[in-house]
Scaffold this motif. Structure first.
Motif, PDB file in Angstrom:
ATOM      1  N   LEU A  28      69.667  -7.346 145.982  1.00 15.09           N
ATOM      2  CA  LEU A  28      70.163  -6.834 144.707  1.00 15.09           C
ATOM      3  C   LEU A  28      71.588  -7.289 144.397  1.00 15.09           C
ATOM      4  N   GLY A  29      72.473  -7.298 145.391  1.00 16.03           N
ATOM      5  CA  GLY A  29      73.849  -7.717 145.139  1.00 16.03           C
ATOM      6  C   GLY A  29      73.932  -9.135 144.603  1.00 16.03           C
ATOM      7  N   LYS A  30      73.162 -10.035 145.199  1.00 15.63           N
ATOM      8  CA  LYS A  30      73.137 -11.419 144.736  1.00 15.63           C
ATOM      9  C   LYS A  30      72.509 -11.509 143.347  1.00 15.63           C
ATOM     10  N   LEU A  31      71.438 -10.732 143.101  1.00 17.35           N
ATOM     11  CA  LEU A  31      70.819 -10.725 141.771  1.00 17.35           C
ATOM     12  C   LEU A  31      71.823 -10.313 140.696  1.00 17.35           C
ATOM     13  N   LEU A  32      72.625  -9.307 141.004  1.00 15.65           N
ATOM     14  CA  LEU A  32      73.612  -8.852 140.021  1.00 15.65           C
ATOM     15  C   LEU A  32      74.692  -9.911 139.793  1.00 15.65           C
ATOM     16  N   ASP A  33      75.104 -10.597 140.863  1.00  8.27           N
ATOM     17  CA  ASP A  33      76.060 -11.700 140.704  1.00  8.27           C
ATOM     18  C   ASP A  33      75.523 -12.749 139.733  1.00  8.27           C
ATOM     19  N   TRP A  34      74.225 -13.050 139.870  1.00  6.54           N
ATOM     20  CA  TRP A  34      73.606 -14.070 139.014  1.00  6.54           C
ATOM     21  C   TRP A  34      73.335 -13.562 137.599  1.00  6.54           C
ATOM     22  N   THR A  61      72.131   0.951 148.109  1.00  5.93           N
ATOM     23  CA  THR A  61      73.257   1.474 148.890  1.00  5.93           C
ATOM     24  C   THR A  61      74.275   0.373 149.176  1.00  5.93           C
ATOM     25  N   ALA A  62      73.769  -0.815 149.521  1.00  4.74           N
ATOM     26  CA  ALA A  62      74.656  -1.926 149.877  1.00  4.74           C
ATOM     27  C   ALA A  62      75.475  -2.423 148.695  1.00  4.74           C
ATOM     28  N   THR A  63      74.963  -2.250 147.477  1.00  2.97           N
ATOM     29  CA  THR A  63      75.684  -2.758 146.301  1.00  2.97           C
ATOM     30  C   THR A  63      76.623  -1.730 145.673  1.00  2.97           C
ATOM     31  N   ALA A  64      76.557  -0.477 146.149  1.00  2.00           N
ATOM     32  CA  ALA A  64      77.298   0.603 145.486  1.00  2.00           C
ATOM     33  C   ALA A  64      78.807   0.393 145.481  1.00  2.00           C
ATOM     34  N   LYS A  65      79.331  -0.313 146.496  1.00  2.00           N
ATOM     35  CA  LYS A  65      80.781  -0.513 146.559  1.00  2.00           C
ATOM     36  C   LYS A  65      81.267  -1.562 145.564  1.00  2.00           C
ATOM     37  N   GLU A  66      80.402  -2.487 145.209  1.00  2.00           N
ATOM     38  CA  GLU A  66      80.812  -3.606 144.351  1.00  2.00           C
ATOM     39  C   GLU A  66      80.404  -3.456 142.899  1.00  2.00           C
ATOM     40  N   TRP A  67      79.387  -2.624 142.633  1.00  2.00           N
ATOM     41  CA  TRP A  67      78.843  -2.530 141.279  1.00  2.00           C
ATOM     42  C   TRP A  67      78.712  -1.082 140.841  1.00  2.00           C
ATOM     43  N   ASN A  68      79.012  -0.837 139.580  1.00  2.00           N
ATOM     44  CA  ASN A  68      78.699   0.436 138.939  1.00  2.00           C
ATOM     45  C   ASN A  68      77.524   0.183 138.003  1.00  2.00           C
ATOM     46  N   ILE A  69      76.443   0.931 138.180  1.00  5.75           N
ATOM     47  CA  ILE A  69      75.252   0.698 137.362  1.00  5.75           C
ATOM     48  C   ILE A  69      74.614   2.013 136.972  1.00  5.75           C
ATOM     49  N   GLY A 129      62.520  -2.309 150.500  1.00  2.00           N
ATOM     50  CA  GLY A 129      63.942  -2.287 150.837  1.00  2.00           C
ATOM     51  C   GLY A 129      64.859  -1.937 149.684  1.00  2.00           C
ATOM     52  N   ALA A 130      64.300  -1.497 148.569  1.00  2.00           N
ATOM     53  CA  ALA A 130      65.103  -1.267 147.362  1.00  2.00           C
ATOM     54  C   ALA A 130      66.247  -0.281 147.581  1.00  2.00           C
ATOM     55  N   GLU A 131      65.972   0.824 148.250  1.00  2.00           N
ATOM     56  CA  GLU A 131      67.013   1.850 148.417  1.00  2.00           C
ATOM     57  C   GLU A 131      68.163   1.331 149.274  1.00  2.00           C
ATOM     58  N   ASP A 132      67.844   0.586 150.333  1.00  2.00           N
ATOM     59  CA  ASP A 132      68.899  -0.003 151.164  1.00  2.00           C
ATOM     60  C   ASP A 132      69.743  -0.976 150.351  1.00  2.00           C
ATOM     61  N   GLU A 133      69.110  -1.746 149.481  1.00  2.00           N
ATOM     62  CA  GLU A 133      69.847  -2.696 148.653  1.00  2.00           C
ATOM     63  C   GLU A 133      70.749  -1.970 147.657  1.00  2.00           C
TER      64      GLU A 133
END
Length: 201
Positions: free
Chosen positions: A139-145, A169-177, A163-167
């Motif tokens: 998800l983090g890479k998808l949002l970058d793109w 969680t991993a993006t929460a620090k870099e993205w507000n959605i 794995g959606a929930e883990d993704e």
């Protein structure tokens, strides 16, 4: 799943079903030459790929003017959504052989699309109301793109597996959605992530 079962589940018209059938037949023909989908998924093409893609269609806002599909591959979900009537669909795919298939599938089904045979990072911002992706990247890479292509007020529709929930969680620090989780119609462990008000944290 048969085409008739797909039609019942998705509610598409007979004409749309006919065009999707042409697409499916072409994919099976090309699959013998190039690897478009996992070979073990081919017997369940209508559920695993076509319905999986089509479930996004009701989530596209009626006001949307452009859709960008990242890493389109064999056209899931972008080309399916274009056949169903999504507006001004742009398909981004770096593999030239898959782009050749996408061009032929668009021709056979009579579906107007714009195809970019480029890496996602090489495509200038497309000002899209909706950005889609399926089985492409975390998800983090998808949002970058996706972010450079999102119009103001635009949203992302991403098909994700277990794995959606883990993704998230991993993006929460870099993205507000803004987030809506929608259970997948085709994968009991899967989700459609409908993301809006996307901004970097």
């Amino acid at each position: 799943m048969t085409p008739a079962e797909f039609q019942t589940k998705s509610g598409v018209s007979r004409e749309t079903l006919r065009r999707l059938g042409l697409y499916a037949d072409l994919l099976v023909k090309w699959q013998a030459k190039i690897n478009l989908v996992g070979p073990d998924t081919l017997p369940d093409l209508w559920s695993r790929h076509i319905l999986d893609s089509a479930q996004l269609f009701p989530l596209i806002p009626a006001t949307a003017k452009r859709l960008v599909d990242l890493g389109s591959g064999a056209g899931f979900p972008g080309l399916v959504l274009a056949v169903m009537g999504a507006p001004d669909v742009h398909l981004v795919e770096s593999d030239s052989r898959k782009c050749a298939f996408l061009r032929e599938a668009a021709r056979v089904t009579g579906t107007p699309v714009t195809i970019f045979n480029k890496r996602i990072e090489q495509v200038a911002g497309l000002d899209a109301d909706v950005v889609t992706a399926r089985a492409l990247a975390p998800l983090g890479k998808l949002l970058d793109w996706a972010f450079p292509h999102l119009a103001a007020g635009g949203q992302c529709l991403f098909l994700k597996g277990r794995g959606a929930e883990d993704e998230l969680t991993a993006t929460a620090k870099e993205w507000n959605i803004g987030l809506r989780r929608i259970p997948s119609l085709t994968d009991p462990a899967g989700l459609v992530l409908q993301l809006h008000e996307v901004r970097r944290g």
